[in-house]
Design an enzyme around this catalytic site. Sequence first.
Site, short mmCIF file in Angstrom:
data_model
loop_
_atom_site.label_atom_id
_atom_site.label_comp_id
_atom_site.label_asym_id
_atom_site.label_seq_id
_atom_site.Cartn_x
_atom_site.Cartn_y
_atom_site.Cartn_z
N GLY A 1 0.82 -1.20 0.00
CA GLY A 1 0.00 0.00 0.00
C GLY A 1 0.85 1.25 0.00
O GLY A 1 2.02 1.23 0.43
N GLN B 1 3.01 9.88 1.00
CA GLN B 1 4.32 9.21 1.05
C GLN B 1 5.20 9.54 -0.15
O GLN B 1 6.41 9.28 -0.12
CB GLN B 1 4.14 7.68 1.15
CG GLN B 1 3.55 7.24 2.48
CD GLN B 1 3.41 5.74 2.53
OE1 GLN B 1 2.40 5.20 2.07
NE2 GLN B 1 4.41 5.05 3.05
N CYS C 1 6.05 -0.33 6.95
CA CYS C 1 5.68 0.83 6.14
C CYS C 1 6.85 1.21 5.26
O CYS C 1 8.00 1.22 5.71
CB CYS C 1 5.33 1.99 7.08
SG CYS C 1 4.89 3.51 6.24
N LEU C 2 6.54 1.54 4.00
CA LEU C 2 7.61 1.94 3.08
C LEU C 2 8.32 3.21 3.55
O LEU C 2 9.46 3.46 3.16
CB LEU C 2 7.05 2.15 1.67
CG LEU C 2 6.52 0.87 0.98
CD1 LEU C 2 5.88 1.23 -0.36
CD2 LEU C 2 7.64 -0.15 0.78
N HIS D 1 -4.11 1.20 7.81
CA HIS D 1 -2.78 1.79 7.77
C HIS D 1 -2.71 2.95 6.78
O HIS D 1 -2.21 4.03 7.09
CB HIS D 1 -1.77 0.69 7.40
CG HIS D 1 -0.36 1.14 7.26
ND1 HIS D 1 0.65 0.71 8.10
CD2 HIS D 1 0.24 1.98 6.38
CE1 HIS D 1 1.79 1.28 7.74
NE2 HIS D 1 1.57 2.05 6.69
N GLU D 2 -3.22 2.71 5.56
CA GLU D 2 -3.10 3.73 4.52
C GLU D 2 -4.01 4.93 4.77
O GLU D 2 -3.61 6.09 4.53
CB GLU D 2 -3.39 3.13 3.14
CG GLU D 2 -2.46 1.99 2.72
CD GLU D 2 -0.98 2.33 2.83
OE1 GLU D 2 -0.60 3.50 2.66
OE2 GLU D 2 -0.19 1.41 3.10
N HIS E 1 -2.50 7.30 7.15
CA HIS E 1 -1.50 8.20 6.54
C HIS E 1 -2.13 9.53 6.11
O HIS E 1 -1.49 10.57 6.16
CB HIS E 1 -0.89 7.56 5.28
CG HIS E 1 0.32 6.71 5.53
ND1 HIS E 1 1.48 7.20 6.07
CD2 HIS E 1 0.57 5.40 5.27
CE1 HIS E 1 2.39 6.23 6.14
NE2 HIS E 1 1.86 5.12 5.66
ZN ZN Z 1 2.75 3.28 5.58
#
Ligand code: ZN
Length: 156
Positions: free
Chosen positions: A46, A51, A88-89, A130-131, A134
Amino acid sequence: MAIRTIRIEGDEILNKKSKPVKEMTPRNEKLISDMLETMYDAEGVGLAAVQVGILKRIVTIDVGEGPIILINPEIIEEDGEQRGYEGCLSVPGKRGIVTRPNHVKVRAQNEKMEFFEIEGTELLARAFCHEIAHLDGELYISRVEGSLEDVEYEEE
Ligand code: ZN
């Protein structure tokens, strides 16, 4: 399409609230295709627009069942509980235990700005939570139970 630079924890944009998308424009279409390419390149499940440094309420997800694009997503129902590792990226090389609902229903708009609802359980429910977090400037590390761990990569 183009791969965009993923912002890393410590970059203050990750703590900002993203703004609703009012209309689909060529610029937004390009952002979505770049987000998908960036997410697949980084082998993530995701990605939120913030991000890649864009404060728009757009999320891309793929938990192995094909791409999901969510514009202006909102969680409208949740139930159950799951406890498991999350990463998380924007927090590379780390993971931590987070409790999330096991089932989530989301209302969002698609690339034609049409409203739709989508449900997910387990990993998909976790990815939705999670997304979408963000978009409100929240990173999962604020919800980790215990401490963040280093991810150990197996050598090929
Ligand atoms: Zn993330």
